[in-house]
Design a protein around this motif. Sequence first.
Motif, PDB file in Angstrom:
ATOM      1  N   CYS A 236       0.835  -1.203   0.000  1.00  0.00           N
ATOM      2  CA  CYS A 236       0.000   0.000   0.000  1.00  0.00           C
ATOM      3  C   CYS A 236       0.873   1.257   0.000  1.00  0.00           C
ATOM      4  CB  CYS A 236      -0.908   0.009   1.228  1.00  0.00           C
ATOM      5  SG  CYS A 236      -1.930  -1.478   1.352  1.00  0.00           S
ATOM      6  N   HIS A 237       0.378   2.298  -0.689  1.00  0.00           N
ATOM      7  CA  HIS A 237       1.148   3.533  -0.881  1.00  0.00           C
ATOM      8  C   HIS A 237       0.479   4.730  -0.213  1.00  0.00           C
ATOM      9  CE1 HIS A 237       2.609   0.977  -4.123  1.00  0.00           C
ATOM     10  NE2 HIS A 237       3.635   1.795  -4.302  1.00  0.00           N
ATOM     11  N   VAL A 238       1.321   5.642   0.285  1.00  0.00           N
ATOM     12  CA  VAL A 238       0.853   6.984   0.635  1.00  0.00           C
ATOM     13  C   VAL A 238       1.543   7.949  -0.333  1.00  0.00           C
ATOM     14  CG1 VAL A 238       0.814   8.809   2.378  1.00  0.00           C
ATOM     15  CG2 VAL A 238       0.513   6.415   3.069  1.00  0.00           C
ATOM     16  N   TYR A 239       0.727   8.779  -1.024  1.00  0.00           N
ATOM     17  CA  TYR A 239       1.293   9.779  -1.932  1.00  0.00           C
ATOM     18  C   TYR A 239       1.105  11.170  -1.325  1.00  0.00           C
ATOM     19  CZ  TYR A 239       1.429  13.195  -5.716  1.00  0.00           C
ATOM     20  OH  TYR A 239       1.702  14.312  -6.464  1.00  0.00           O
ATOM     21  N   VAL A 240       2.226  11.860  -1.121  1.00  0.00           N
ATOM     22  CA  VAL A 240       2.201  13.215  -0.571  1.00  0.00           C
ATOM     23  C   VAL A 240       2.277  14.191  -1.736  1.00  0.00           C
ATOM     24  CG1 VAL A 240       3.327  14.834   0.991  1.00  0.00           C
ATOM     25  CG2 VAL A 240       3.263  12.386   1.554  1.00  0.00           C
ATOM     26  N   ASP A 241       1.146  14.814  -1.979  1.00  0.00           N
ATOM     27  CA  ASP A 241       0.990  15.692  -3.143  1.00  0.00           C
ATOM     28  C   ASP A 241       1.663  17.045  -2.898  1.00  0.00           C
ATOM     29  OD1 ASP A 241      -0.186  16.328  -5.719  1.00  0.00           O
ATOM     30  OD2 ASP A 241      -1.617  17.587  -4.630  1.00  0.00           O
ATOM     31  N   GLN A 242       1.873  17.754  -4.011  1.00  0.00           N
ATOM     32  CA  GLN A 242       2.364  19.126  -3.991  1.00  0.00           C
ATOM     33  C   GLN A 242       1.529  19.999  -3.040  1.00  0.00           C
ATOM     34  OE1 GLN A 242       1.974  20.758  -7.941  1.00  0.00           O
ATOM     35  NE2 GLN A 242       3.508  22.324  -7.523  1.00  0.00           N
ATOM     36  N   ALA A 243       0.229  19.749  -3.037  1.00  0.00           N
ATOM     37  CA  ALA A 243      -0.685  20.581  -2.247  1.00  0.00           C
ATOM     38  C   ALA A 243      -1.027  19.955  -0.897  1.00  0.00           C
ATOM     39  CB  ALA A 243      -1.966  20.834  -3.042  1.00  0.00           C
ATOM     40  N   ALA A 244      -0.107  19.134  -0.372  1.00  0.00           N
ATOM     41  CA  ALA A 244      -0.402  18.459   0.899  1.00  0.00           C
ATOM     42  C   ALA A 244      -0.190  19.380   2.093  1.00  0.00           C
ATOM     43  CB  ALA A 244       0.494  17.227   1.041  1.00  0.00           C
ATOM     44  N   ASP A 245      -0.977  19.171   3.107  1.00  0.00           N
ATOM     45  CA  ASP A 245      -0.691  19.695   4.448  1.00  0.00           C
ATOM     46  C   ASP A 245       0.374  18.766   5.020  1.00  0.00           C
ATOM     47  OD1 ASP A 245      -0.646  19.779   7.260  1.00  0.00           O
ATOM     48  OD2 ASP A 245      -2.752  20.373   7.381  1.00  0.00           O
ATOM     49  N   LEU A 246       1.605  19.264   5.152  1.00  0.00           N
ATOM     50  CA  LEU A 246       2.722  18.359   5.460  1.00  0.00           C
ATOM     51  C   LEU A 246       2.664  17.782   6.868  1.00  0.00           C
ATOM     52  CD1 LEU A 246       5.677  20.069   3.525  1.00  0.00           C
ATOM     53  CD2 LEU A 246       4.052  18.322   2.747  1.00  0.00           C
ATOM     54  N   GLU A 247       2.094  18.538   7.795  1.00  0.00           N
ATOM     55  CA  GLU A 247       1.918  17.984   9.153  1.00  0.00           C
ATOM     56  C   GLU A 247       0.968  16.789   9.089  1.00  0.00           C
ATOM     57  OE1 GLU A 247       3.397  18.966  11.870  1.00  0.00           O
ATOM     58  OE2 GLU A 247       4.240  20.919  11.324  1.00  0.00           O
ATOM     59  N   MET A 248      -0.133  16.977   8.331  1.00  0.00           N
ATOM     60  CA  MET A 248      -1.082  15.876   8.155  1.00  0.00           C
ATOM     61  C   MET A 248      -0.414  14.696   7.460  1.00  0.00           C
ATOM     62  SD  MET A 248      -4.540  15.663   5.839  1.00  0.00           S
ATOM     63  CE  MET A 248      -5.450  17.026   6.519  1.00  0.00           C
ATOM     64  N   ALA A 249       0.431  15.002   6.485  1.00  0.00           N
ATOM     65  CA  ALA A 249       1.112  13.940   5.734  1.00  0.00           C
ATOM     66  C   ALA A 249       1.989  13.094   6.660  1.00  0.00           C
ATOM     67  CB  ALA A 249       1.940  14.546   4.599  1.00  0.00           C
ATOM     68  N   VAL A 250       2.662  13.757   7.603  1.00  0.00           N
ATOM     69  CA  VAL A 250       3.477  13.008   8.569  1.00  0.00           C
ATOM     70  C   VAL A 250       2.580  12.117   9.419  1.00  0.00           C
ATOM     71  CG1 VAL A 250       4.960  13.193  10.609  1.00  0.00           C
ATOM     72  CG2 VAL A 250       5.335  14.724   8.639  1.00  0.00           C
ATOM     73  N   ARG A 251       1.504  12.711   9.931  1.00  0.00           N
ATOM     74  CA  ARG A 251       0.588  11.978  10.825  1.00  0.00           C
ATOM     75  C   ARG A 251      -0.005  10.757  10.123  1.00  0.00           C
ATOM     76  NH1 ARG A 251      -2.070  16.525  11.890  1.00  0.00           N
ATOM     77  NH2 ARG A 251      -4.084  15.890  11.034  1.00  0.00           N
ATOM     78  N   VAL A 252      -0.476  10.947   8.899  1.00  0.00           N
ATOM     79  CA  VAL A 252      -1.135   9.844   8.184  1.00  0.00           C
ATOM     80  C   VAL A 252      -0.104   8.791   7.750  1.00  0.00           C
ATOM     81  CG1 VAL A 252      -2.465   9.226   6.115  1.00  0.00           C
ATOM     82  CG2 VAL A 252      -3.106  11.245   7.448  1.00  0.00           C
ATOM     83  N   THR A 253       1.064   9.231   7.316  1.00  0.00           N
ATOM     84  CA  THR A 253       2.097   8.269   6.926  1.00  0.00           C
ATOM     85  C   THR A 253       2.519   7.416   8.114  1.00  0.00           C
ATOM     86  OG1 THR A 253       2.910   9.837   5.258  1.00  0.00           O
ATOM     87  CG2 THR A 253       4.382   8.020   5.865  1.00  0.00           C
ATOM     88  N   ILE A 254       2.752   8.059   9.241  1.00  0.00           N
ATOM     89  CA  ILE A 254       3.176   7.307  10.434  1.00  0.00           C
ATOM     90  C   ILE A 254       2.096   6.322  10.864  1.00  0.00           C
ATOM     91  CG2 ILE A 254       3.715   7.524  12.920  1.00  0.00           C
ATOM     92  CD1 ILE A 254       6.059   8.241  11.107  1.00  0.00           C
ATOM     93  N   ASN A 255       0.832   6.748  10.831  1.00  0.00           N
ATOM     94  CA  ASN A 255      -0.246   5.827  11.203  1.00  0.00           C
ATOM     95  C   ASN A 255      -0.344   4.677  10.190  1.00  0.00           C
ATOM     96  OD1 ASN A 255      -3.545   5.218  11.117  1.00  0.00           O
ATOM     97  ND2 ASN A 255      -2.706   5.542  13.170  1.00  0.00           N
ATOM     98  N   SER A 256      -0.241   5.011   8.914  1.00  0.00           N
ATOM     99  CA  SER A 256      -0.359   3.985   7.865  1.00  0.00           C
ATOM    100  C   SER A 256       0.770   2.961   7.977  1.00  0.00           C
ATOM    101  CB  SER A 256      -0.320   4.628   6.476  1.00  0.00           C
ATOM    102  OG  SER A 256      -1.390   5.537   6.294  1.00  0.00           O
TER     103      SER A 256
END
Lengths: 424, 424
Positions: A236-256
Amino acid sequence: MAIADETDLTTYCLQTAEKALAASRVLATVSGQAKNDWLRASAAALRESSDAIAEANARDIANATGYGLTDAQIDRLRLTEDRVEGIASALEQIAMFPDPIGETIDSTVRPNGLSIQKIRVPLGVVFFIYESRPNVTADAAAICVKSGNAVILRGGKEAIHSSQAIVQILQEQAAQFGIPKDALQLVSTTDRAAVGHFLKLNQFIDVAIPRGGEGLIRRVSEEATMPVIKHFDGNCHVYVDQAADLEMAVRVTINSKCHRYGVCNAAESLVVHEAVAEKFLPMIATALAEKGVEIRGDEATCKMLKSAVPATEQDFGEEYLGPIISVKIVADIDQAIAHINRYSSKHTESIITESLAASRKFTTQIDSSAVMVNASTRFNDGGEFGLGAEIGISTDKFHARGPCGIEALTSYKYIVMGDGHVRS
Amino acid sequence: MAIADETDLTTYCLQTAEKALAASRVLATVSGQAKNDWLRASAAALRESSDAIAEANARDIANATGYGLTDAQIDRLRLTEDRVEGIASALEQIAMFPDPIGETIDSTVRPNGLSIQKIRVPLGVVFFIYESRPNVTADAAAICVKSGNAVILRGGKEAIHSSQAIVQILQEQAAQFGIPKDALQLVSTTDRAAVGHFLKLNQFIDVAIPRGGEGLIRRVSEEATMPVIKHFDGNCHVYVDQAADLEMAVRVTINSKCHRYGVCNAAESLVVHEAVAEKFLPMIATALAEKGVEIRGDEATCKMLKSAVPATEQDFGEEYLGPIISVKIVADIDQAIAHINRYSSKHTESIITESLAASRKFTTQIDSSAVMVNASTRFNDGGEFGLGAEIGISTDKFHARGPCGIEALTSYKYIVMGDGHVRS
């Protein structure tokens, strides 16, 4: 439980399948009320029988070291009073779901007056092959019978005594509600050859559902003469887009990635838009390092992160099931989608973005059973989706896809009512 | 059209499948409007190209005797101007159906605020193997592309030139609507080995659909590594209940048996309640005799009907596809249901009755794709059901059952929207 020879084993499997088919014919006519009453009575009986279950479980625990089980595996095998309560209340929860059988899925009246109804019916007979956790025995029996299917349960040898105790209790409650005992049969031999015999019996068995390691699932897929509901793995992949909220991206990636390492909906790969890579990579590297997760990155990643190990081609297709994650930097969302569609298991992928256009593109073009926007991959789960019990997760597109609950165990038939209509 | 050697054939099949997969990825993003415009433009182009089609068709007709086709088969192969018009207007009808792709099948908002949508998506790539009628080429291409699927068309060699002409016209219209040419590919070799190669390519092809004789369908089912939509045969039953309107029973039986002998939804077997047998059998025997249909009856039938030939056990499982019908007398509806569930192909069965209780019992307990009440078995058909074009009829319970239209060529995926949701 050993069966004398190959001829006896063939006969045993054939008879078990024949009994299941006969039971499924009766079960198809049992009311939703009766099935729910059976589930509730079974829950009560399980609670009352906790001593008998504990005794059977103790025999499995005693054998566990001989089977080479790890401490963690032995722990999962153990049936405490709390866990029996958990099994019982799971049955009561399944009883609360609406009965799927007989539901009108679609209907039409044709210009000539023929009325056509598409009605939900059971698949028929389910052959369920699974690993050693004894709660799965009760869950699978409940979800199959609730959906009007007879089930042949083939559990791991490690939990055989616990499973036998549970099935016996559920069977004892069946007769009073008009449910045939053979609607739920536990395979009484632990001979591996039995699985092969059952997989040949497509005149009796409508679907095989293997749950366990990839080796088991590949074997079942190759040998089965009936359809199979399955997934091999979950890259499974997490894609962090150009328009990502980077704090959220960290939180969701770590949980995933880190919520549980050994599960199929854990993230194994991170794809990052180059426009945010320089800012995001150090953030996620720190968070992953805190959890002890190794980063295997492509060339661009390794340039930005000293801590990253160079990824090989194989890394991008790998389901680590452990504290490792691959990282790929892409020039745009199209590259991200192409990379994911190439390497993913078609299980679960997530995009982190504040852009509506990016979320629409990602959800449309990613070819996976569940596509998440700003949410952890860990949510691809029957319970989290509100489907009640889950018999498995499918990464195929045929019949059922994603988490498979009660509906995945049903088919339909057409009922056509006329007044002597003939075709001209 | 011959391909030089086995290596070339393998490569050709692999490349065709790869191109289909690539095209399917693009096609999944094409709007419903564009697909419908393509269908209408293709219809117009077919009408304008009737000369080119006639020329190609003449080549097939010239070869037909060499292939040993009967006069009836040659007639079915022939593309008159009327038939080209029929093909064109069929495409226009498919254009009028709503676009299935992107439809929200189900949706829910979870207590934690995650919104979950179940969205209809194409299956991906369809491998369609069919007999010689050239109109099927256009129908299949239209229904596959309409449902967002790329299709590999493997038509019979008898119609290869006609099919090539049709596919070329449809392909020529594709580009202007953003539809990849490879979304519809006709297999250019008539080598039978090609089918075997395609059936191995489950990493590219999502479903195989064989339509033709039982031998072809068995071969495809056995060799396919991907799911198959199919029916082997149609041993369909009419059951004349104790509470039947006997005039209606004659009318429906004659229509079910004699409307067309060679089709899968023709009745092959008649089951009669003993309470009405003495009155009904002479009525139906007279009507069948007028049509020249032979009766093969069980012992009780032969006692009542001098004209009946004794049936063997095999007769009750037989799909005659001709002017023969088997007749069985039963003591009650339960016996009728048991007999039918044992011998039928699970295709289509009909009860003739004025009793609500009998109709409810029959429709609930008969395990077939379509169960008719007071209507001819001949109505089990995509067109009659209002599904538009039909790619086949399935007697399986997995994925699609009964007549398979546009929806049978779709799957779904879950789209999950959050605000940075993580699992606790």
